[in-house]
Scaffold this motif. Structure first.
Motif, PDB file in Angstrom:
ATOM      1  N   SER A  58       0.821  -1.214   0.000  1.00  0.00           N
ATOM      2  CA  SER A  58       0.000   0.000   0.000  1.00  0.00           C
ATOM      3  C   SER A  58       0.854   1.263   0.000  1.00  0.00           C
ATOM      4  O   SER A  58       0.503   2.254  -0.643  1.00  0.00           O
ATOM      5  CB  SER A  58      -0.977  -0.001   1.178  1.00  0.00           C
ATOM      6  N   LEU A  80      -6.979  -4.524  -4.743  1.00  0.00           N
ATOM      7  CA  LEU A  80      -7.656  -3.406  -4.119  1.00  0.00           C
ATOM      8  C   LEU A  80      -9.156  -3.612  -4.272  1.00  0.00           C
ATOM      9  O   LEU A  80      -9.673  -3.686  -5.390  1.00  0.00           O
ATOM     10  CB  LEU A  80      -7.221  -2.079  -4.750  1.00  0.00           C
ATOM     11  N   SER A  83     -13.971  -1.144  -1.552  1.00  0.00           N
ATOM     12  CA  SER A  83     -14.004  -0.411  -0.286  1.00  0.00           C
ATOM     13  C   SER A  83     -12.703   0.348  -0.034  1.00  0.00           C
ATOM     14  O   SER A  83     -12.594   1.111   0.916  1.00  0.00           O
ATOM     15  CB  SER A  83     -14.238  -1.389   0.872  1.00  0.00           C
ATOM     16  N   THR A  85      -9.852  -1.244   0.519  1.00  0.00           N
ATOM     17  CA  THR A  85      -9.041  -2.115   1.357  1.00  0.00           C
ATOM     18  C   THR A  85      -8.253  -3.077   0.482  1.00  0.00           C
ATOM     19  O   THR A  85      -8.790  -3.644  -0.476  1.00  0.00           O
ATOM     20  CB  THR A  85      -9.946  -2.926   2.313  1.00  0.00           C
ATOM     21  N   TRP A  86      -6.980  -3.274   0.817  1.00  0.00           N
ATOM     22  CA  TRP A  86      -6.149  -4.241   0.123  1.00  0.00           C
ATOM     23  C   TRP A  86      -6.325  -5.618   0.763  1.00  0.00           C
ATOM     24  O   TRP A  86      -6.341  -5.725   1.978  1.00  0.00           O
ATOM     25  CB  TRP A  86      -4.674  -3.844   0.218  1.00  0.00           C
ATOM     26  N   VAL A  87      -6.460  -6.656  -0.069  1.00  0.00           N
ATOM     27  CA  VAL A  87      -6.562  -8.027   0.435  1.00  0.00           C
ATOM     28  C   VAL A  87      -5.639  -8.933  -0.381  1.00  0.00           C
ATOM     29  O   VAL A  87      -5.412  -8.698  -1.559  1.00  0.00           O
ATOM     30  CB  VAL A  87      -8.009  -8.572   0.373  1.00  0.00           C
TER      31      VAL A  87
END
Length: 195
Positions: A58, A80, A83, A85-87
């Motif tokens: 990130s 990405l 939302s 948010t990185w997963v």
């Protein structure tokens, strides 16, 4: 003026670095850089020759904002979500690996406060395809960059839009002639090797 022990002669001697010291005669390896990688819309095969201390995905990709949709390497991926948010399993960017970075539009990835990769790093390749970096901002011919004693173990190298095959040690055929800083490479090894 430099002191008798030459300590005041040391510092960042590269005028392109953020912390350039015009009085430095001896470069002490402390230079810090900001550089850009040009990206096109879609998947881009890149690598990083200088990384910030915070090498989290990130942080390194922060200049792309929501234009980046994902990043993948040989051993992991990170996406990405809508939302913001990185997963995924990939959490850090390594100076040893190549990365596929996907963007929505053409852009520049700006790497801030990058500390250059130690040129004495060791690559450990397994038999098969290995997604690696080129740890310099410069370029080098394929045959010059690979150690002579292991060049025969490499059967081919692929980067985005270019490739080369090894007909015999030092006899590379294809559109890829040089490793370049900022590019990632699939190196096809016939053996487990280190260099």
């Amino acid at each position: 003026e430099c002191g008798g022990d030459n300590t005041s002669c040391e510092g960042c001697a590269d005028p392109e670095a953020l912390n350039y010291n015009e009085e430095a005669i001896v470069d002490d390896g402390s230079c810090i850089y900001v550089y850009n990688l040009e990206l096109h819309s879609g998947a881009n095969l890149v690598s990083f020759y200088a990384l910030p201390e915070d090498n989290s995905v990130s942080n390194v990709l922060s200049s792309l904002g929501d234009n980046v949709t994902g990043v993948a390497t040989e051993s992991g991926a990170y996406s990405l979500m809508e939302s913001g948010t990185w997963v995924g399993s990939l959490t850090k960017i390594s100076p040893l690996q190549g990365y596929w970075i996907s963007t929505n539009t053409d852009d520049f990835l700006t790497v801030f406060d990058g500390v250059p990769t130690d040129p004495a790093i060791q690559y450990n390749l397994h038999s098969s395809a290995n997604l690696i970096s080129f740890p310099s901002s410069d370029s080098a011919y394929i045959s010059d960059a690979l150690p002579d004693d292991m060049e025969s173990s490499i059967s081919g190298i692929i980067t985005e839009g270019r490739a080369t095959i090894n007909l015999s040690p030092g006899n590379w055929i294809g559109s890829l002639t040089q490793f370049q800083g900022g590019k990632g490479y699939w190196v096809i090894s016939d053996d487990d090797i280190s260099f």
